[in-house]
Design a protein around this motif. Sequence first.
Motif, PDB file in Angstrom:
ATOM      1  N   ILE A 219      61.181  66.256  40.425  1.00 22.53           N
ATOM      2  CA  ILE A 219      62.336  66.685  39.634  1.00 22.53           C
ATOM      3  C   ILE A 219      61.977  66.725  38.150  1.00 22.53           C
ATOM      4  CG2 ILE A 219      64.612  65.941  38.830  1.00 22.53           C
ATOM      5  CD1 ILE A 219      65.213  65.289  41.780  1.00 22.53           C
ATOM      6  N   ALA A 220      61.311  65.703  37.668  1.00 22.52           N
ATOM      7  CA  ALA A 220      60.950  65.660  36.240  1.00 22.52           C
ATOM      8  C   ALA A 220      60.022  66.807  35.858  1.00 22.52           C
ATOM      9  CB  ALA A 220      60.298  64.322  35.911  1.00 22.52           C
ATOM     10  N   GLU A 221      59.075  67.129  36.728  1.00 24.20           N
ATOM     11  CA  GLU A 221      58.072  68.144  36.416  1.00 24.20           C
ATOM     12  C   GLU A 221      58.487  69.569  36.774  1.00 24.20           C
ATOM     13  OE1 GLU A 221      55.023  67.804  34.832  1.00 24.20           O
ATOM     14  OE2 GLU A 221      55.790  65.796  34.388  1.00 24.20           O
ATOM     15  N   TYR A 222      59.215  69.728  37.878  1.00 21.28           N
ATOM     16  CA  TYR A 222      59.449  71.071  38.407  1.00 21.28           C
ATOM     17  C   TYR A 222      60.917  71.476  38.523  1.00 21.28           C
ATOM     18  CZ  TYR A 222      54.699  69.889  39.727  1.00 21.28           C
ATOM     19  OH  TYR A 222      53.400  69.455  39.707  1.00 21.28           O
ATOM     20  N   LEU A 223      61.825  70.509  38.483  1.00 22.73           N
ATOM     21  CA  LEU A 223      63.261  70.793  38.612  1.00 22.73           C
ATOM     22  C   LEU A 223      64.073  69.989  37.594  1.00 22.73           C
ATOM     23  CD1 LEU A 223      63.524  70.627  42.509  1.00 22.73           C
ATOM     24  CD2 LEU A 223      63.765  72.684  41.115  1.00 22.73           C
ATOM     25  N   PRO A 224      63.718  70.052  36.319  1.00 24.17           N
ATOM     26  CA  PRO A 224      64.425  69.227  35.344  1.00 24.17           C
ATOM     27  C   PRO A 224      65.933  69.484  35.365  1.00 24.17           C
ATOM     28  CG  PRO A 224      63.035  70.875  34.245  1.00 24.17           C
ATOM     29  CD  PRO A 224      62.774  70.962  35.712  1.00 24.17           C
TER      30      PRO A 224
ATOM     31  N   GLU B  69      70.035  65.048  44.900  1.00 29.07           N
ATOM     32  CA  GLU B  69      70.268  66.416  45.365  1.00 29.07           C
ATOM     33  C   GLU B  69      69.031  67.072  45.989  1.00 29.07           C
ATOM     34  OE1 GLU B  69      72.270  69.157  42.820  1.00 29.07           O
ATOM     35  OE2 GLU B  69      73.846  67.712  42.361  1.00 29.07           O
ATOM     36  N   LEU B  70      67.869  66.486  45.822  1.00 27.55           N
ATOM     37  CA  LEU B  70      66.660  67.062  46.418  1.00 27.55           C
ATOM     38  C   LEU B  70      66.449  66.443  47.793  1.00 27.55           C
ATOM     39  CD1 LEU B  70      64.229  68.929  46.247  1.00 27.55           C
ATOM     40  CD2 LEU B  70      62.988  67.086  45.099  1.00 27.55           C
ATOM     41  N   ASP B  71      66.765  67.204  48.821  1.00 32.35           N
ATOM     42  CA  ASP B  71      66.613  66.748  50.198  1.00 32.35           C
ATOM     43  C   ASP B  71      65.132  66.601  50.515  1.00 32.35           C
ATOM     44  OD1 ASP B  71      66.304  67.596  53.301  1.00 32.35           O
ATOM     45  OD2 ASP B  71      68.224  66.587  52.951  1.00 32.35           O
ATOM     46  N   SER B  72      64.778  65.586  51.275  1.00 36.22           N
ATOM     47  CA  SER B  72      63.362  65.329  51.570  1.00 36.22           C
ATOM     48  C   SER B  72      62.718  66.409  52.434  1.00 36.22           C
ATOM     49  CB  SER B  72      63.187  63.958  52.221  1.00 36.22           C
ATOM     50  OG  SER B  72      63.799  63.935  53.492  1.00 36.22           O
ATOM     51  N   SER B  73      63.522  67.269  53.056  1.00 33.98           N
ATOM     52  CA  SER B  73      62.960  68.338  53.876  1.00 33.98           C
ATOM     53  C   SER B  73      62.997  69.699  53.177  1.00 33.98           C
ATOM     54  CB  SER B  73      63.710  68.428  55.209  1.00 33.98           C
ATOM     55  OG  SER B  73      65.066  68.769  54.983  1.00 33.98           O
ATOM     56  N   TYR B  74      63.478  69.746  51.949  1.00 32.53           N
ATOM     57  CA  TYR B  74      63.562  71.004  51.204  1.00 32.53           C
ATOM     58  C   TYR B  74      62.156  71.564  50.994  1.00 32.53           C
ATOM     59  CZ  TYR B  74      64.863  74.267  47.471  1.00 32.53           C
ATOM     60  OH  TYR B  74      65.065  75.387  46.697  1.00 32.53           O
ATOM     61  N   ASP B  75      61.946  72.815  51.375  1.00 31.46           N
ATOM     62  CA  ASP B  75      60.620  73.431  51.307  1.00 31.46           C
ATOM     63  C   ASP B  75      60.288  73.824  49.869  1.00 31.46           C
ATOM     64  OD1 ASP B  75      58.338  75.152  51.518  1.00 31.46           O
ATOM     65  OD2 ASP B  75      58.853  75.493  53.622  1.00 31.46           O
TER      66      ASP B  75
ATOM     67  N   LEU C 189      57.420  74.804  48.584  1.00 31.43           N
ATOM     68  CA  LEU C 189      56.532  75.956  48.458  1.00 31.43           C
ATOM     69  C   LEU C 189      57.273  77.262  48.734  1.00 31.43           C
ATOM     70  CD1 LEU C 189      53.377  74.476  50.247  1.00 31.43           C
ATOM     71  CD2 LEU C 189      53.895  74.500  47.811  1.00 31.43           C
ATOM     72  N   GLU C 190      57.969  77.307  49.843  1.00 34.84           N
ATOM     73  CA  GLU C 190      58.679  78.526  50.221  1.00 34.84           C
ATOM     74  C   GLU C 190      59.762  78.892  49.204  1.00 34.84           C
ATOM     75  OE1 GLU C 190      61.701  79.737  53.724  1.00 34.84           O
ATOM     76  OE2 GLU C 190      59.739  79.047  54.397  1.00 34.84           O
ATOM     77  N   ASN C 191      60.390  77.898  48.610  1.00 35.08           N
ATOM     78  CA  ASN C 191      61.471  78.136  47.652  1.00 35.08           C
ATOM     79  C   ASN C 191      60.992  78.288  46.218  1.00 35.08           C
ATOM     80  OD1 ASN C 191      63.925  78.140  49.348  1.00 35.08           O
ATOM     81  ND2 ASN C 191      63.173  76.117  49.907  1.00 35.08           N
ATOM     82  N   GLY C 192      59.673  78.316  46.016  1.00 33.47           N
ATOM     83  CA  GLY C 192      59.115  78.599  44.702  1.00 33.47           C
ATOM     84  C   GLY C 192      59.193  77.470  43.698  1.00 33.47           C
ATOM     85  N   VAL C 193      59.478  76.274  44.153  1.00 35.97           N
ATOM     86  CA  VAL C 193      59.526  75.135  43.242  1.00 35.97           C
ATOM     87  C   VAL C 193      58.122  74.789  42.760  1.00 35.97           C
ATOM     88  CG1 VAL C 193      60.125  72.677  43.022  1.00 35.97           C
ATOM     89  CG2 VAL C 193      61.637  74.241  44.286  1.00 35.97           C
ATOM     90  N   ILE C 194      57.163  74.853  43.682  1.00 39.47           N
ATOM     91  CA  ILE C 194      55.774  74.526  43.366  1.00 39.47           C
ATOM     92  C   ILE C 194      54.891  75.719  43.717  1.00 39.47           C
ATOM     93  CG2 ILE C 194      53.840  73.005  43.910  1.00 39.47           C
ATOM     94  CD1 ILE C 194      55.836  70.795  44.427  1.00 39.47           C
ATOM     95  N   SER C 195      54.179  76.224  42.724  1.00 44.66           N
ATOM     96  CA  SER C 195      53.226  77.318  42.933  1.00 44.66           C
ATOM     97  C   SER C 195      51.862  76.718  43.276  1.00 44.66           C
ATOM     98  CB  SER C 195      53.112  78.160  41.661  1.00 44.66           C
ATOM     99  OG  SER C 195      52.482  77.405  40.633  1.00 44.66           O
TER     100      SER C 195
ATOM    101  N   ARG D 259      48.214  70.430  40.307  1.00 44.16           N
ATOM    102  CA  ARG D 259      48.684  69.384  39.374  1.00 44.16           C
ATOM    103  C   ARG D 259      49.347  68.243  40.139  1.00 44.16           C
ATOM    104  NH1 ARG D 259      52.710  72.000  35.984  1.00 44.16           N
ATOM    105  NH2 ARG D 259      53.152  69.874  35.331  1.00 44.16           N
ATOM    106  N   LEU D 260      50.148  68.572  41.140  1.00 45.83           N
ATOM    107  CA  LEU D 260      50.813  67.555  41.948  1.00 45.83           C
ATOM    108  C   LEU D 260      49.784  66.704  42.689  1.00 45.83           C
ATOM    109  CD1 LEU D 260      53.334  66.238  43.174  1.00 45.83           C
ATOM    110  CD2 LEU D 260      53.337  68.073  44.887  1.00 45.83           C
TER     111      LEU D 260
END
Length: 86
Positions: A12-17, A23-29, A31-37, A43-44
């Motif tokens: 959240i701090a790095e990619y979804l400030p 609110e970030l569900d542990s199963s939320y994708d 990669l597919e949702n473009g949060v992490i390229s 970097r992660l």
Amino acid sequence: MTVKHDITAHIIAEYLPGTPVEELDSSYDLLENGVISSLELLRLIAWLSDRYDIPFADLEISPDDFRSVGAIEKVVTRFEGLPAAE
């Protein structure tokens, strides 16, 4: 703080400030949702390696291992503290 909460807080701090941690569900994708390229994935992995002392360069991993907070948590708990190959 649990591993799951630590990973969630970092993502959240790095990619979804501005997103509440709960609110970030542990199963939320991530990669597919473009949060992490692909670059952000590197970097992660570097952060996880430093934070949890995991020698990712010596391990067989795939992008699916980092697809969600839940998947990342499993990787960390499986490999945390492994010695680096010599």
